[in-house]
Design an enzyme around this catalytic site. Structure first.
Site, short mmCIF file in Angstrom:
data_model
loop_
_atom_site.label_atom_id
_atom_site.label_comp_id
_atom_site.label_asym_id
_atom_site.label_seq_id
_atom_site.Cartn_x
_atom_site.Cartn_y
_atom_site.Cartn_z
N TYR A 145 0.94 -1.21 -0.12
CA TYR A 145 0.08 0.15 0.13
C TYR A 145 1.01 1.40 -0.01
O TYR A 145 0.64 2.12 -0.67
CB TYR A 145 -0.87 -0.07 1.26
N LYS A 149 1.29 4.41 -2.94
CA LYS A 149 1.05 5.76 -2.74
C LYS A 149 2.24 6.74 -3.08
O LYS A 149 2.41 7.80 -3.28
CB LYS A 149 0.73 5.98 -1.19
#
Length: 249
Positions: A145, A149
């Site tokens: 994750y 980003k």
């Protein structure tokens, strides 16, 4: 003056839904995009709703075609709010889960921006990427994750220079928010203090204010700004602190 148009991904839940409500209240034509059936949305969002799974390889083309059918000739704002998470060590995650994270959080925003760029150019509009403070921090158990980003931040930074003077590019970093994503991915809610996270409505108001201020990069909340600063400029210390936290967990 014609009604401005905003396409908001992830608009069937969480921050995206809260942003869609804010833009509707301001008189914008909102094109909400999400995975849920339209029948699960409130009536004000159903007419222009686009149901698509951004993990699909041809999602961007499907969205572009949906806008053509609706006669959308220009787009004042494209807000990339859709995102999914995964909790746990990388070795415990399946290849399918990793691919889904990369598809929804990174590939889809890039592909959708590419597909809708002519509409943004026609309006001299803006594309807004909703990032995360995780991009600047070591995030054990959220490694993939965090990588998505960080990748999104890199894309936004370069795209801003490519499109300077033609289309605005903003990157906004919220921190942890009290949405259903954490429970969905099996994160330890009590240990992480989930109940103390700000609600999506408050975070969406702050994001909307940052968009209106036209800041190239904005981080929501003073504690998140401090975390991001530490992650970017005090990397070694932050890495060691994360390692100690992980060993004590």
């Amino acid at each position: 003056m014609s009604q401005p148009t905003a396409l908001i991904t992830g608009a069937s839940d969480g921050i995206g839904l809260a942003l869609a409500r804010i833009y509707l209240a301001r008189g914008w034509r909102v094109l909400p995009l999400g995975r849920r059936p339209a029948t699960e949305l409130e009536p004000t969002l159903r007419d222009n709703y686009i149901r698509v799974d951004l993990a699909q390889p041809y999602a961007a083309e499907l969205v572009a075609e949906a806008l053509r059918r609706r006669g959308v000739g220009q787009l004042e704002q494209l807000i990339h709010c859709a995102g999914i998470g995964a909790y746990g060590p990388v070795e415990a995650q399946t290849p399918e889960a990793i691919c889904a994270l990369l598809d929804v959080n990174l590939r889809a925003p890039i592909a959708l921006t590419h597909a809708l760029l002519p509409l943004l150019l026609a309006a001299r509009g803006r594309v807004i990427f909703i990032g995360s403070v995780a991009a600047a921090l070591p995030v054990p158990d959220y490694a993939v994750y965090g990588a998505t980003k960080a990748g999104l931040e890199g894309f936004a930074r370069s795209l801003r220079e490519e499109l300077r003077g033609q289309v605005g590019v903003q990157l906004i970093h919220p921190g942890a928010t009290r949405t259903g994503m954490h429970a969905k991915i099996g994160a330890p809610l009590e240990r992480m203090g989930w109940s103390r996270f700000p609600p999506p409505e408050r975070v969406a108001q702050q994001i909307a204010a940052a968009i209106e201020a036209r800041a190239a990069v904005a981080t929501i909340g003073p504690s998140n700004r401090l975390l991001r600063f530490a992650g970017r400029y005090l990397g070694g210390l932050v890495d060691r602190a994360a390692a100690r936290r992980g060993s004590a967990a």
